[in-house]
Write an enzyme that holds these catalytic residues in place. Structure first.
Site, PDB file in Angstrom:
ATOM      1  N   ASN A 133       1.092  -1.600   0.108  1.00  0.00           N
ATOM      2  CA  ASN A 133       0.274   0.230   0.118  1.00  0.00           C
ATOM      3  C   ASN A 133       0.769   0.945  -0.435  1.00  0.00           C
ATOM      4  O   ASN A 133       0.659   2.018  -0.559  1.00  0.00           O
ATOM      5  CB  ASN A 133      -0.959  -0.149   1.441  1.00  0.00           C
ATOM      6  CG  ASN A 133      -0.430   0.011   2.760  1.00  0.00           C
ATOM      7  OD1 ASN A 133       1.010  -0.696   2.629  1.00  0.00           O
ATOM      8  ND2 ASN A 133      -0.666   0.688   3.397  1.00  0.00           N
ATOM      9  N   LYS A 156      12.072  -7.420   1.374  1.00  0.00           N
ATOM     10  CA  LYS A 156      11.148  -8.410   0.382  1.00  0.00           C
ATOM     11  C   LYS A 156       9.931  -7.334   0.709  1.00  0.00           C
ATOM     12  O   LYS A 156       8.953  -7.112   1.262  1.00  0.00           O
ATOM     13  CB  LYS A 156      10.575  -9.158   0.963  1.00  0.00           C
ATOM     14  CG  LYS A 156      10.384 -10.662  -0.205  1.00  0.00           C
ATOM     15  CD  LYS A 156       9.262 -11.487   0.552  1.00  0.00           C
ATOM     16  CE  LYS A 156       7.966 -10.736   1.134  1.00  0.00           C
ATOM     17  NZ  LYS A 156       7.253 -10.195  -0.807  1.00  0.00           N
ATOM     18  N   GLY A 209       2.045  -5.840   7.217  1.00  0.00           N
ATOM     19  CA  GLY A 209       1.360  -6.506   6.165  1.00  0.00           C
ATOM     20  C   GLY A 209      -0.139  -6.854   7.368  1.00  0.00           C
ATOM     21  O   GLY A 209      -0.163  -6.307   8.471  1.00  0.00           O
ATOM     22  N   SER A 210      -0.826  -7.887   6.795  1.00  0.00           N
ATOM     23  CA  SER A 210      -1.823  -8.119   7.355  1.00  0.00           C
ATOM     24  C   SER A 210      -2.032  -9.374   8.840  1.00  0.00           C
ATOM     25  O   SER A 210      -0.458  -9.227   8.646  1.00  0.00           O
ATOM     26  CB  SER A 210      -2.777  -8.892   6.916  1.00  0.00           C
ATOM     27  OG  SER A 210      -2.093 -10.362   6.195  1.00  0.00           O
ATOM     28  N   VAL A 211      -2.722  -8.838   9.226  1.00  0.00           N
ATOM     29  CA  VAL A 211      -2.308  -9.507  10.348  1.00  0.00           C
ATOM     30  C   VAL A 211      -2.287 -10.984  10.498  1.00  0.00           C
ATOM     31  O   VAL A 211      -1.836 -11.613  11.119  1.00  0.00           O
ATOM     32  CB  VAL A 211      -3.887  -9.320  11.427  1.00  0.00           C
ATOM     33  CG1 VAL A 211      -4.045 -10.386  13.069  1.00  0.00           C
ATOM     34  CG2 VAL A 211      -4.160  -8.030  12.146  1.00  0.00           C
ATOM     35  N   CYS A 265      -2.877   2.176   6.103  1.00  0.00           N
ATOM     36  CA  CYS A 265      -3.317   1.471   7.795  1.00  0.00           C
ATOM     37  C   CYS A 265      -3.356   2.534   8.887  1.00  0.00           C
ATOM     38  O   CYS A 265      -4.827   2.075   9.390  1.00  0.00           O
ATOM     39  CB  CYS A 265      -1.842   0.532   8.779  1.00  0.00           C
ATOM     40  SG  CYS A 265      -0.956   2.059   7.779  1.00  0.00           S
ATOM     41  N   GLU A 360     -11.442  -4.386  10.104  1.00  0.00           N
ATOM     42  CA  GLU A 360     -10.539  -2.710   9.121  1.00  0.00           C
ATOM     43  C   GLU A 360     -11.111  -3.772   7.466  1.00  0.00           C
ATOM     44  O   GLU A 360     -11.016  -4.516   6.569  1.00  0.00           O
ATOM     45  CB  GLU A 360      -8.970  -3.669   8.783  1.00  0.00           C
ATOM     46  CG  GLU A 360      -8.148  -2.308   8.142  1.00  0.00           C
ATOM     47  CD  GLU A 360      -6.714  -2.853   7.892  1.00  0.00           C
ATOM     48  OE1 GLU A 360      -6.498  -3.760   8.052  1.00  0.00           O
ATOM     49  OE2 GLU A 360      -5.803  -2.177   8.230  1.00  0.00           O
TER      50      GLU A 360
HETATM   51  P1  NAD Z   1       0.076  -9.250   3.858  1.00  0.00           P
HETATM   52  O1  NAD Z   1       0.377  -9.106   5.051  1.00  0.00           O
HETATM   53  O2  NAD Z   1      -0.331  -9.500   2.488  1.00  0.00           O
HETATM   54  O3  NAD Z   1       1.330  -9.123   2.993  1.00  0.00           O
HETATM   55  C1  NAD Z   1       2.897  -7.603   3.726  1.00  0.00           C
HETATM   56  C2  NAD Z   1       4.139  -8.808   3.225  1.00  0.00           C
HETATM   57  O4  NAD Z   1       4.118 -10.071   4.146  1.00  0.00           O
HETATM   58  C3  NAD Z   1       3.971  -8.982   1.978  1.00  0.00           C
HETATM   59  O5  NAD Z   1       5.877  -8.855   1.361  1.00  0.00           O
HETATM   60  C4  NAD Z   1       4.288 -10.155   2.127  1.00  0.00           C
HETATM   61  O6  NAD Z   1       4.444 -11.339   0.273  1.00  0.00           O
HETATM   62  C5  NAD Z   1       4.970 -10.878   2.545  1.00  0.00           C
HETATM   63  N1  NAD Z   1       4.083 -12.334   3.692  1.00  0.00           N
HETATM   64  C6  NAD Z   1       2.973 -12.731   3.228  1.00  0.00           C
HETATM   65  N2  NAD Z   1       2.542 -13.946   4.068  1.00  0.00           N
HETATM   66  C7  NAD Z   1       4.161 -14.151   4.396  1.00  0.00           C
HETATM   67  C8  NAD Z   1       4.889 -15.411   5.285  1.00  0.00           C
HETATM   68  N3  NAD Z   1       4.515 -16.179   5.805  1.00  0.00           N
HETATM   69  N4  NAD Z   1       6.414 -14.967   5.498  1.00  0.00           N
HETATM   70  C9  NAD Z   1       6.521 -14.274   5.161  1.00  0.00           C
HETATM   71  N5  NAD Z   1       6.291 -13.133   4.421  1.00  0.00           N
HETATM   72  C10 NAD Z   1       4.869 -13.314   3.931  1.00  0.00           C
HETATM   73  O7  NAD Z   1      -0.042  -7.265   3.566  1.00  0.00           O
HETATM   74  P2  NAD Z   1      -0.361  -6.784   2.070  1.00  0.00           P
HETATM   75  O8  NAD Z   1      -1.923  -7.217   1.647  1.00  0.00           O
HETATM   76  O9  NAD Z   1       0.200  -6.779   1.362  1.00  0.00           O
HETATM   77  O10 NAD Z   1      -1.351  -5.193   3.103  1.00  0.00           O
HETATM   78  C11 NAD Z   1      -2.537  -4.728   3.561  1.00  0.00           C
HETATM   79  C12 NAD Z   1      -2.567  -5.210   5.285  1.00  0.00           C
HETATM   80  O11 NAD Z   1      -1.288  -4.164   5.896  1.00  0.00           O
HETATM   81  C13 NAD Z   1      -3.215  -4.165   5.750  1.00  0.00           C
HETATM   82  O12 NAD Z   1      -3.522  -4.969   6.693  1.00  0.00           O
HETATM   83  C14 NAD Z   1      -2.647  -2.408   5.814  1.00  0.00           C
HETATM   84  O13 NAD Z   1      -3.046  -2.424   7.607  1.00  0.00           O
HETATM   85  C15 NAD Z   1      -1.352  -3.897   6.902  1.00  0.00           C
HETATM   86  N6  NAD Z   1      -0.778  -2.359   6.514  1.00  0.00           N
HETATM   87  C16 NAD Z   1      -0.418  -2.438   8.280  1.00  0.00           C
HETATM   88  C17 NAD Z   1       0.928  -0.809   8.656  1.00  0.00           C
HETATM   89  C18 NAD Z   1       1.115  -0.410   9.785  1.00  0.00           C
HETATM   90  O14 NAD Z   1       2.036   0.227   9.458  1.00  0.00           O
HETATM   91  N7  NAD Z   1       0.411  -1.236  10.753  1.00  0.00           N
HETATM   92  C19 NAD Z   1       0.947   0.103   7.317  1.00  0.00           C
HETATM   93  C20 NAD Z   1       0.456  -0.321   5.508  1.00  0.00           C
HETATM   94  C21 NAD Z   1       0.148  -1.574   6.079  1.00  0.00           C
END
Ligand code: NAD
Length: 455
Positions: A133, A156, A209-211, A265, A360
């Site tokens: 994002n 990554k 990333g996501s929860v 986020c 969310e």
């Molecule tokens: P995602 O969790 O699908 O992916 C995030 C990253 O994690 C990607 O690079 C993905 O390739 C990697 N990933 C996924 N599974 C993994 C694993 N098993 N091992 C290692 N890496 C792995 O999230 P997304 O869809 O890219 O982003 C959206 C989410 O991120 C939303 O929930 C958003 O709120 C959150 N977010 C949080 C913040 C914050 O600072 N709190 C900032 C931006 C986005």
């Protein structure tokens, strides 16, 4: 495992590039190269590191147009927002230049024991896992902090937003950072990302990333007792009290909620409005939205597409679900737009049941929830598992203080939302994760204290 992955333009669905899908063996090679350079990199003078950041920042500034076009083309956001993000990353690197050399330590006499010296040591090889994002900004936060402290970073990015980060890394390398100290590891989350976070020589993981993915990463890291920060989702409340400047609040809420197509986020995901102002607020928001132009971010638009088809499907299902269950009333939008790409209309919902938005909603949907008393507003705001940010809109300092103290989250803004200067610690509580980025807290995340007691 595929050797490469296509990257698509979310506004057209056309393939605009490919990325290498790094295998576990590739990851192992990257980690080994990083580990090898650590002893020299750790001893590099702080002033030299500062110059590298300054050099890189000026290269990024000089290339802002080219980088912003690339970011819009792979991520979808309007060019104006992409430009802000690129320049914001340069600003973050300049901030880290300014703090290189000021990593705190301690030196004092402990009568009866000896002379104590506490130094902060880098952790070693760090992994930065980045979402799609705000890819460039989040990369800058993580890489900037880790490199400042003398760590090597393997970043990554998400498979749908890697291309601009690869270019930003080129600027950092041209600025002087050794290739091995900063490496971009492209590929899928489940394979490449998993190989990186479970590698025994990676000592720190900074995940955004996501929860769901955050929990998966925690499980992979646990057997190796890695240090980690989790920046997960948010479900921010934006609380418009009776004493708010309503015009300022509406303008900020609309701009904030539809910024980056609602995929932030700390986006204002739940707009809580004092019931006496709710109709006026909704009307003014609707007027603003009726002037919104949606389209390809390279054109003159207010909002671009969602980043990927999966995200579009989630938003479509959410809106259909709440309307079917009478948990909200539709004021504006509420449909997929008939054009190529992942477009959804900016959508305004009113009289939203708080329970309908306990999870969310990561897309262009503004949910307005009326409240009758400040206590009720606080209960609703704190009724989610998330705790990233919140804002309170008021002209009364007492109201601001009461809300600021009682909101359960990592950041509270007063008459503002989303502003994240690099000087300010940022992170959440509850399902929003733990640990902080930015501010001086980065020193605690990316270093370990070493106590030396002289007899
Ligand atoms: P995602 O969790 O699908 O992916 C995030 C990253 O994690 C990607 O690079 C993905 O390739 C990697 N990933 C996924 N599974 C993994 C694993 N098993 N091992 C290692 N890496 C792995 O999230 P997304 O869809 O890219 O982003 C959206 C989410 O991120 C939303 O929930 C958003 O709120 C959150 N977010 C949080 C913040 C914050 O600072 N709190 C900032 C931006 C986005």
């Amino acid at each position: 495992m595929q050797s490469s992955l296509d990257v698509r333009n979310p506004a057209t669905n056309e393939v605009i590039g490919t990325i290498h899908n790094a295998t576990p063996d590739d990851v192992d090679n990257f980690v080994n190269a990083a580990a090898e350079i650590l002893p020299t990199w750790e001893k590099t003078a702080a002033t030299k590191r500062a110059v590298m950041f300054v050099n890189a920042a000026s290269l990024i500034r000089a290339r802002v147009e080219e980088l912003a076009v690339l970011l819009t083309t792979e991520q979808g956001k309007p060019l104006r927002e992409a430009r802000d993000e690129i320049l914001g990353s340069a600003h973050v690197f300049e901030y880290y230049a300014s703090v290189c050399g000021s990593i705190p330590g301690d030196a004092r006499n402990l009568p009866g024991y000896g002379y104590l010296n506490v130094v902060r040591k880098p952790l070693g090889v760090c992994a930065a896992i980045i979402p799609w994002n705000m890819p460039v900004m989040i990369f800058a936060w993580k890489a900037g902090a880790a490199l400042t402290c003398g760590n090597a970073v393997l970043a990554k990015p998400s498979k749908t937003a890697s291309l601009t980060i690869l270019k930003i890394a080129e600027a950092l390398h041209e600025g002087g950072f050794p290739k091995e100290a900063l490496q971009i590891v492209t590929g899928s989350g489940g394979e490449t990302g998993a190989a990186l976070v479970s590698h025994p020589d990676v000592r720190h993981i900074s995940f955004t990333g996501s929860v769901v993915s955050g929990k998966a990463v925690s499980l992979l890291a646990a057997p190796h007792l890695k240090k980690m920060t989790l920046e997960l989702g948010g479900n921010d409340s934006f609380i418009v009290t009776k004493t708010a400047d309503i015009d300022a609040a509406v303008k900020a809420a609309v701009r904030n909620r539809f910024y980056n197509c609602g995929q932030v986020c700390t986006s204002a995901k739940r707009i809580l409005v004092d019931a006496s102002l709710a109709d006026e607020f909704v009307h003014k928001a609707e007027v603003m939205l009726s002037g919104y132009v949606v389209g390809n971010g390279l054109e003159k638009v207010n909002m671009g597409p969602l980043n990927n088809a999966n995200q579009l499907a989630l938003i479509e299902a959410f809106v259909e679900g709440v309307l079917d269950r009478d948990e909200a009333q539709l004021v504006y939008g509420g449909k997929r737009l008939e054009m190529p790409g992942n477009f959804y209309a900016p959508t305004l919902l009113k009289n939203v049941s708080p329970l309908a938005v306990s999870e969310e909603i990561f897309g262009p949907v503004m949910s307005v929830i009326p409240f009758n008393t400040p206590d009720e507003a606080l209960d609703i705001a704190n009724s989610t598992q998330y705790g990233l940010g919140s804002s309170v809109w008021t002209t009364d300092i007492g109201t601001a203080r009461t809300f600021a103290e009682s909101l359960k989250c990592g950041v509270v803004w007063v008459n503002k939302h989303l502003t994240l200067p690099p000087e300010m610690p940022f992170g959440g509580v509850g399902n929003s994760g733990f640990g902080r980025e930015n501010g001086r807290d980065f020193v605690y995340e990316y270093t370990e204290p070493k106590s030396i007691l002289f007899g």
